[in-house]
Design a protein around this motif. Structure first.
Motif, PDB file in Angstrom:
ATOM      1  N   THR A   5       4.784   2.329  -9.057  1.00 43.86           N
ATOM      2  CA  THR A   5       4.416   1.044  -9.643  1.00 43.86           C
ATOM      3  C   THR A   5       5.097   0.859 -10.990  1.00 43.86           C
ATOM      4  N   VAL A  57       2.177  -0.601  -6.152  1.00 45.69           N
ATOM      5  CA  VAL A  57       1.806   0.209  -4.996  1.00 45.69           C
ATOM      6  C   VAL A  57       0.365   0.653  -5.174  1.00 45.69           C
ATOM      7  N   SER A  58      -0.459   0.292  -4.243  1.00 45.09           N
ATOM      8  CA  SER A  58      -1.876   0.645  -4.322  1.00 45.09           C
ATOM      9  C   SER A  58      -2.168   1.821  -3.401  1.00 45.09           C
ATOM     10  N   SER A  59      -3.023   2.694  -3.890  1.00 47.05           N
ATOM     11  CA  SER A  59      -3.338   3.894  -3.099  1.00 47.05           C
ATOM     12  C   SER A  59      -4.579   3.676  -2.252  1.00 47.05           C
ATOM     13  N   LYS A 101       4.826   5.350  -3.416  1.00 48.97           N
ATOM     14  CA  LYS A 101       3.674   6.020  -3.998  1.00 48.97           C
ATOM     15  C   LYS A 101       3.123   5.169  -5.135  1.00 48.97           C
ATOM     16  N   SER A 102       1.895   5.428  -5.503  1.00 43.48           N
ATOM     17  CA  SER A 102       1.291   4.658  -6.584  1.00 43.48           C
ATOM     18  C   SER A 102       2.081   4.828  -7.880  1.00 43.48           C
ATOM     19  N   GLU A 103       2.672   5.997  -8.062  1.00 46.03           N
ATOM     20  CA  GLU A 103       3.450   6.235  -9.274  1.00 46.03           C
ATOM     21  C   GLU A 103       4.776   5.480  -9.292  1.00 46.03           C
ATOM     22  N   GLN A 160       0.839  -1.194   0.000  1.00 46.69           N
ATOM     23  CA  GLN A 160       0.000   0.000   0.000  1.00 46.69           C
ATOM     24  C   GLN A 160       0.875   1.246   0.000  1.00 46.69           C
ATOM     25  N   ALA A 161       0.311   2.321  -0.480  1.00 51.92           N
ATOM     26  CA  ALA A 161       1.030   3.594  -0.488  1.00 51.92           C
ATOM     27  C   ALA A 161       1.512   3.936   0.914  1.00 51.92           C
ATOM     28  N   SER A 211       8.256   5.010   1.823  1.00 54.07           N
ATOM     29  CA  SER A 211       7.246   6.009   1.436  1.00 54.07           C
ATOM     30  C   SER A 211       6.815   5.812  -0.012  1.00 54.07           C
TER      31      SER A 211
END
Length: 124
Positions: free
Chosen positions: A87, A122-124, A83-85, A13-14, A81
């Motif tokens: 991924t 990475v899921s938000s 982030k979804s970006e 997760q994020a 830390s």
């Protein structure tokens, strides 16, 4: 011929963390990490050489840390830390010719060995 084997990818997760590892079959001069998201070009994440030089992409500074063993056989990427970006498929790269820092370190042509990649999601 140097073989690179990555491990440590997965889903998180994020805000979470992952640690990637890359083991080389022989010692190299420098090793680094690249990533490629679907529909995007491969981009450099971080690189480290046997002399202690390190470089990071701006988008990971302060969040990711690259490290390696003294023999330059294994390189790690501690990712915090997330982030979804972030991924993407993460690839280990290595060079036996001391060219990692020639020109722009993130040029893929600076590296003559590549791993198969490990997926980071990475899921938000």
């Amino acid at each position: 011929q140097v073989q690179l084997v990555e491990s440590g990818g997965g889903s998180v997760q994020a805000g979470g963390s992952l640690r990637l590892s890359c083991a080389a079959s022989y010692g190299t001069k420098c090793m680094g990490w690249f990533r490629q998201a679907p529909g995007k070009e491969r981009e450099g994440v971080a690189v480290s050489d046997a002399g202690g030089s390190i470089a990071y992409a701006d988008f990971v500074t302060g969040r990711f840390t690259i490290s390696q063993d003294n023999a330059m056989n294994t390189v790690y990427l501690q990712m915090n830390s997330l982030k979804s970006e972030d991924t993407a498929m993460y690839y280990c790269a290595a060079d036996s010719r001391e060219r990692c820092f020639r020109g722009f370190w993130s040029n893929t042509s600076n590296y003559n060995y590549w791993g198969q990649g490990t997926q980071v999601t990475v899921s938000s």
